[in-house]
Design an enzyme around this catalytic site. Structure first.
Site, PDB file in Angstrom:
ATOM      1  N   HIS A 241       2.642   2.310   3.268  1.00 33.92           N
ATOM      2  CA  HIS A 241       2.484   0.863   3.104  1.00 33.92           C
ATOM      3  C   HIS A 241       3.043   0.426   1.753  1.00 33.92           C
ATOM      4  O   HIS A 241       2.439   0.657   0.704  1.00 33.92           O
ATOM      5  CB  HIS A 241       1.005   0.493   3.228  1.00 33.92           C
ATOM      6  N   LEU A 252       2.544   2.392  -3.764  1.00 28.47           N
ATOM      7  CA  LEU A 252       2.759   2.827  -2.383  1.00 28.47           C
ATOM      8  C   LEU A 252       1.432   3.392  -1.889  1.00 28.47           C
ATOM      9  O   LEU A 252       0.888   4.325  -2.489  1.00 28.47           O
ATOM     10  CB  LEU A 252       3.855   3.888  -2.301  1.00 28.47           C
ATOM     11  N   GLU A 253       0.903   2.804  -0.806  1.00 23.28           N
ATOM     12  CA  GLU A 253      -0.338   3.270  -0.208  1.00 23.28           C
ATOM     13  C   GLU A 253       0.007   4.117   1.014  1.00 23.28           C
ATOM     14  O   GLU A 253       0.562   3.613   1.983  1.00 23.28           O
ATOM     15  CB  GLU A 253      -1.202   2.071   0.201  1.00 23.28           C
ATOM     16  N   ILE A 254      -0.303   5.400   0.938  1.00 22.03           N
ATOM     17  CA  ILE A 254      -0.047   6.307   2.054  1.00 22.03           C
ATOM     18  C   ILE A 254      -1.341   6.485   2.841  1.00 22.03           C
ATOM     19  O   ILE A 254      -2.400   6.723   2.266  1.00 22.03           O
ATOM     20  CB  ILE A 254       0.503   7.652   1.556  1.00 22.03           C
ATOM     21  N   THR A 290      -6.014  -1.458   0.811  1.00 18.69           N
ATOM     22  CA  THR A 290      -5.546  -2.657   0.104  1.00 18.69           C
ATOM     23  C   THR A 290      -5.662  -3.926   0.953  1.00 18.69           C
ATOM     24  O   THR A 290      -6.139  -4.953   0.467  1.00 18.69           O
ATOM     25  CB  THR A 290      -4.092  -2.473  -0.368  1.00 18.69           C
TER      26      THR A 290
END
Length: 522
Positions: A241, A252-254, A290
């Protein structure tokens, strides 16, 4: 002569110095809103040095430094530094030796704003070739042009030469089909938020790619488990994301599912770091971390608007509190239609406490999508642009109030308005921690600050709770619940921490996922 006159008239003249420092203080507080003490103390030290001599200035500097270095703000900023250092060594799994596979080529599905931005950071920053696919040649062309513009900006700023730009751009190729995707080790999709479309992408990529190609979804709200449901290799499906604009936003949201293989997670974390991102890894769920914590924050802002509080009054309240932009400005930037779609998803998943106020439907029916179509809560016409360029405040589109059925006023206490939104955010972050969406409080704090703009001087939602004390936070949320209802139901973990004197950091810190089983049973 002019410079000498300026020095005599301003620097060596007590009245002139007073004028200069007052103007400098105005500029500083206009940026810090009084939330960061160091810039103001620096001005004070310089003023003392000029007025009383170098020895007095040095003494003032030493005293100021001694006070600032042990201040609450310094403690929070140092906490951020140590968290960032730890994240650089984190591969996103519980196994520090998890295999990281080489990524020699990346496939990108969707050449819109997000897709072209991801293609740019992959090619220009990570130095990895990209195959950019869209539905038609026009879409591919727009994506390539967007990536080229970002490269041109780097040349203009002398960050790279024209030759370097051309070599990087040569690494981005376009397609309207899956030719060239067999050599991709990771394929990232950034298509519309439609579950069936994303499942279709998974099947097509698995058919076109090699046996262990990683499929990464850039979805902001759909659970990765649902996207992977029809995959032949669910262990290779993951969420990546990114935040818009991709080339500017650092996070960066994994997102990993229960089936995601450790090597897939570690490989994607390494790819994100090569792209220049600060990477956090979270567990799967509606909205992940998030989007989920942002939803009640934005929802509360919508309720405040529905009460008739002026748009710019609310935005100013949050900016003065420490957020980079107000929630209504953010709504225009993200897209009112996007917010409405995500709002429906989280409302369906989490029930009454995330029910939106009436009025959003009227905005959508009126064709107000935000900045992208020039019709939102603020004005984007030529006159408005001139006002903004001239240093004036962006004008509100006053016709919105009629659609919402309210008469605007500025009666509310700005600090209380800011607290309503901020505590909605903090409370949901605590729920994510208790439910095991987060792996640590550190990741939750970094994700909130680097992805969503939570005020850094507060250290993130979890350090904010620790600083105030869980009991004080619960008391404040309970007070808001009495005024506004179920949407301020305190997170179970906060109630437990308030009762036992718990904390998120340090000795005796609570563990993530401590309410996961109770949630599953309910």
């Amino acid at each position: 002569i002019k410079e000498v006159a300026m020095e005599l008239g301003l620097e060596r003249n007590p009245l002139g110095r007073h004028f200069v420092f007052n103007k400098a203080l105005e500029g500083v507080t206009g940026q810090t809103h009084g939330n960061y003490p160091a810039p103001e103390r620096i001005l004070d030290v310089v003023r003392i040095g000029l007025a009383e001599g170098i020895e007095a200035g040095l003494r003032a500097e030493a005293e100021a430094f001694g006070e600032l270095v042990v201040s609450p703000v310094a403690e929070q900023l140092m906490g951020i530094h140590f968290a960032m250092t730890a994240l650089k060594k984190d591969n996103g799994t519980d196994d520090p030796y998890a295999e990281i596979r080489a990524v020699r080529k990346v496939g990108m599905l969707g050449a819109g704003l997000m897709g072209s931005g991801i293609a740019y950071v992959t090619s220009a920053i990570a130095k990895i070739p990209v195959r950019l696919k869209d539905r038609d040649h026009e879409g591919v062309g727009r994506g390539l042009l967007a990536a080229r513009k970002l490269l041109d900006e780097r040349v203009e700023r002398r960050r790279m030469t024209a030759l370097q730009r051309d070599l990087v751009f040569a690494g981005i190729s376009g397609a309207t089909d899956y030719r060239g995707f067999h050599g991709c080790d990771v394929v990232i999709e950034a298509v519309f938020e439609d579950l069936e479309l994303k499942r279709k992408m998974v099947r097509e990529v698995e058919e076109a790619g090699h046996d262990e190609v990683i499929f990464a979804s850039n979805t902001s709200s759909i659970p990765i488990t649902e996207i992977a449901a029809e995959s032949s290799h669910p262990e290779t499906v993951i969420g990546m994301h990114y935040f818009s604009p991709v080339h500017k936003m650092p996070l960066l949201e994994i997102i990993v599912t229960e089936q995601t293989a450790p090597w897939v997670t570690a490989t994607c974390v390494a790819l994100g770091k090569k792209q220049g991102k600060t990477v956090i890894v979270v567990n799967d769920g509606v909205g992940f971390y998030t989007t989920r914590v942002l939803s009640p924050y934005m929802n509360e802002a919508a309720f405040i608007l529905a009460e008739g509080h002026a748009i710019d009054h609310l935005d100013e309240a949050l900016v003065n509190f420490g957020w980079p932009v107000g929630p209504i400005t953010l709504m225009d930037e993200v897209g009112i239609d996007v917010g409405e779609k995500v709002g429906k998803i989280v409302h369906e998943a989490f029930g009454e406490r995330l029910a939106p106020p009436a009025g959003v439907e009227a905005l959508i029916a009126d064709g107000r999508l935000g900045r992208k179509n020039g019709r939102g809560f603020y004005r984007y016409d030529e006159e408005a642009r001139k006002i903004a360029k001239g240093g004036g405040k962006k004008p509100v589109d006053a016709t919105v109030y009629a659609l919402l059925g309210v008469e605007p006023h500025r009666d509310g206490d700005p600090e209380q308005l800011a607290l309503r939104c901020t505590l909605s955010f903090v409370n949901e972050a605590a729920r994510c921690f208790g439910e095991g969406i987060l792996r640590s409080a550190r990741d939750g704090d970094i994700g909130a600050m680097f992805g969503l703009g939570f005020p850094p001087f507060l250290g993130g939602p979890f350090r904010y709770v620790d600083r105030l004390g869980a009991a004080a936070v619960v008391d404040e949320i309970e007070r808001l619940k009495g005024q506004h209802g179920v949407r301020f139901e305190p997170a179970p973990i906060l109630i437990e921490m308030a009762r036992k004197g718990g904390c998120f950091y340090g000795e005796g810190a609570v563990a993530p996922g401590c309410h996961k089983e109770a949630l599953a049973q309910s």
